[in-house]
Design a protein around this motif. Sequence first.
Motif, PDB file in Angstrom:
ATOM      1  N   THR A 236       2.784   9.733   8.599  1.00 43.92           N
ATOM      2  CA  THR A 236       1.882  10.162   7.522  1.00 43.92           C
ATOM      3  C   THR A 236       1.505   8.975   6.643  1.00 43.92           C
ATOM      4  N   GLY A 237       2.513   8.164   6.327  1.00 48.17           N
ATOM      5  CA  GLY A 237       2.269   6.981   5.503  1.00 48.17           C
ATOM      6  C   GLY A 237       1.269   6.042   6.146  1.00 48.17           C
TER       7      GLY A 237
ATOM      8  N   PHE B 265       0.459   5.283  -0.476  1.00 48.53           N
ATOM      9  CA  PHE B 265       1.418   6.311  -0.050  1.00 48.53           C
ATOM     10  C   PHE B 265       2.810   6.016  -0.596  1.00 48.53           C
TER      11      PHE B 265
ATOM     12  N   ASP C 105       7.834   8.503  -5.672  1.00 48.69           N
ATOM     13  CA  ASP C 105       6.738   9.033  -6.479  1.00 48.69           C
ATOM     14  C   ASP C 105       7.282   9.578  -7.803  1.00 48.69           C
TER      15      ASP C 105
ATOM     16  N   GLU D  46       7.381  11.009   8.231  1.00 49.20           N
ATOM     17  CA  GLU D  46       6.810  10.561   6.976  1.00 49.20           C
ATOM     18  C   GLU D  46       6.188   9.169   7.128  1.00 49.20           C
TER      19      GLU D  46
ATOM     20  N   SER E 226       0.819  -1.216   0.000  1.00 45.53           N
ATOM     21  CA  SER E 226       0.000   0.000   0.000  1.00 45.53           C
ATOM     22  C   SER E 226       0.848   1.260   0.000  1.00 45.53           C
ATOM     23  N   GLY E 227       2.137   1.077   0.230  1.00 44.98           N
ATOM     24  CA  GLY E 227       2.989   2.253   0.274  1.00 44.98           C
ATOM     25  C   GLY E 227       4.460   1.893   0.228  1.00 44.98           C
TER      26      GLY E 227
ATOM     27  N   GLN F  21      -5.724   4.803   0.903  1.00 44.11           N
ATOM     28  CA  GLN F  21      -4.961   5.343  -0.219  1.00 44.11           C
ATOM     29  C   GLN F  21      -3.572   4.705  -0.307  1.00 44.11           C
TER      30      GLN F  21
ATOM     31  N   SER G  45      -6.320   5.011   5.467  1.00 41.73           N
ATOM     32  CA  SER G  45      -7.493   5.648   4.864  1.00 41.73           C
ATOM     33  C   SER G  45      -7.797   5.034   3.496  1.00 41.73           C
TER      34      SER G  45
ATOM     35  N   GLU H  52      -1.060   6.730   8.302  1.00 40.12           N
ATOM     36  CA  GLU H  52      -2.401   7.324   8.239  1.00 40.12           C
ATOM     37  C   GLU H  52      -2.991   7.192   6.838  1.00 40.12           C
ATOM     38  N   THR H  53      -2.142   7.482   5.840  1.00 38.50           N
ATOM     39  CA  THR H  53      -2.622   7.460   4.452  1.00 38.50           C
ATOM     40  C   THR H  53      -3.085   6.062   4.042  1.00 38.50           C
ATOM     41  N   VAL H  54      -2.274   5.077   4.314  1.00 40.46           N
ATOM     42  CA  VAL H  54      -2.662   3.729   3.884  1.00 40.46           C
ATOM     43  C   VAL H  54      -3.884   3.224   4.665  1.00 40.46           C
TER      44      VAL H  54
END
Lengths: 203, 203
Positions: free
Chosen positions: B113-114, B124, B130, B110, B99-100, B122, B120, B116-118
């Motif tokens: 943040t990663g 990351f 990127d 970071e 997922s990231g 999404q 949700s 949290e993002t995954v």
Amino acid sequence: MITVHITDDHRMLVEGLTLSINESNIAKVTGISSSLAQCRTALDAEIPDVLLLDINLPDGSGVDFCTEIKQKYPNLKVLILTAHNEYSIAKRVMHNGASGYILKNALSEEVITGIETVMSGQIFLCDEIDVLMKKRSENSIWLTVREQELLRLIIDGYTNQEIADKMFLSIETIKTYRKNLLLKLGARNSMVMVKIALEQKLI
Amino acid sequence: MITVHITDDHRMLVEGLTLSINESNIAKVTGISSSLAQCRTALDAEIPDVLLLDINLPDGSGVDFCTEIKQKYPNLKVLILTAHNEYSIAKRVMHNGASGYILKNALSEEVITGIETVMSGQIFLCDEIDVLMKKRSENSIWLTVREQELLRLIIDGYTNQEIADKMFLSIETIKTYRKNLLLKLGARNSMVMVKIALEQKLI
DNA sequence: CCTGTAATACCCTATAAATGGGAGTTTTTG
DNA sequence: CAAAAACTCCCATTTATAGGGTATTACAGG
């Protein structure tokens, strides 16, 4: 208090390590850099007692940097901190004047011990590297300067004739070196030789 | 609170990262392992929300492990944490269900943040990866299955005839593949091809 | 249904590398 | 200084790879 500068581009690791060192009451981190260039600038301004140095930096190799730094600051203790557990790298960097070698799979405690040890004038190797150095110190693959030059050119794809021209040698000499290299590395052909050289980072 | 398991053999990094994650009040580290075997055992006992996974583990590759783990626990979010900034690795592991992807030169923020993002739902990717994914997504070197098989055998030093025997193909076919590989990789001979394959970890 | 890609196979020529010898000169070092 | 190691050069033969084509089959995607 022992002053320590950390040069490593894995900022995540540096964060944690800095905390551990500062909490130890034995040493304190007085500077951090994540490239050789930054490290040079920092050391010009302030020389620490110990430099914790990574091998893979974005702008070059810690192996060569070690030589440079020991010439400039002979009293600075260089303690290598890296993920590379290859004999060839450890051997080279220790020959280049490093005072110790710690793998990143060690605990930060071990770094503190390492700092103390090198400050007392001794060499510090983490267990894994210590074993590696002893195991390989006798029966090691060690290439001569010429062999290393040649190997580099072979890996870069030059033919024997091109290598001969570049090195100002007869093509026959190049053939002889190749034979010896294949023998020394136990490779059945040049493809395997390239693999071994890159995996063991002989070049 | 998001639960996180860390699988990474760089204990020094894990120490610091664990502190940072626990202090974030967003997630907490409920388990640590430093090998794939340990990770399997730990996940059998307790499944976290997020698995922070390294690529280079002592007993195997996180790339393949990712496939395995996503089959067993489809809801578990796998967040890769590694020093490898090679396109081929990132591409493979993301295709395997991660997922990231975060590089170790990022800050531990970071990672938070990663996580949290995954969680949700999404994907990351850290900045560097990127950029790498976008840059290479069009003009990438991508080898077919057969080409990869062949390349592996070439690197292991087998001659065309031996490869033909192993793959039950005509030696002429092997020659054709080799020509295509040299073209695709832009290598002037097999030595360079081996170098490129190992450096870009295409195999 | 047509097109492109992957996988398979063949031919020819030229160049390069591997194999297996032998032998001389420096340089380093015990 | 003498021995060892490193560095240099040469020959002949065999095997492998590089570079140039061409062609068939099967299958996926537009």
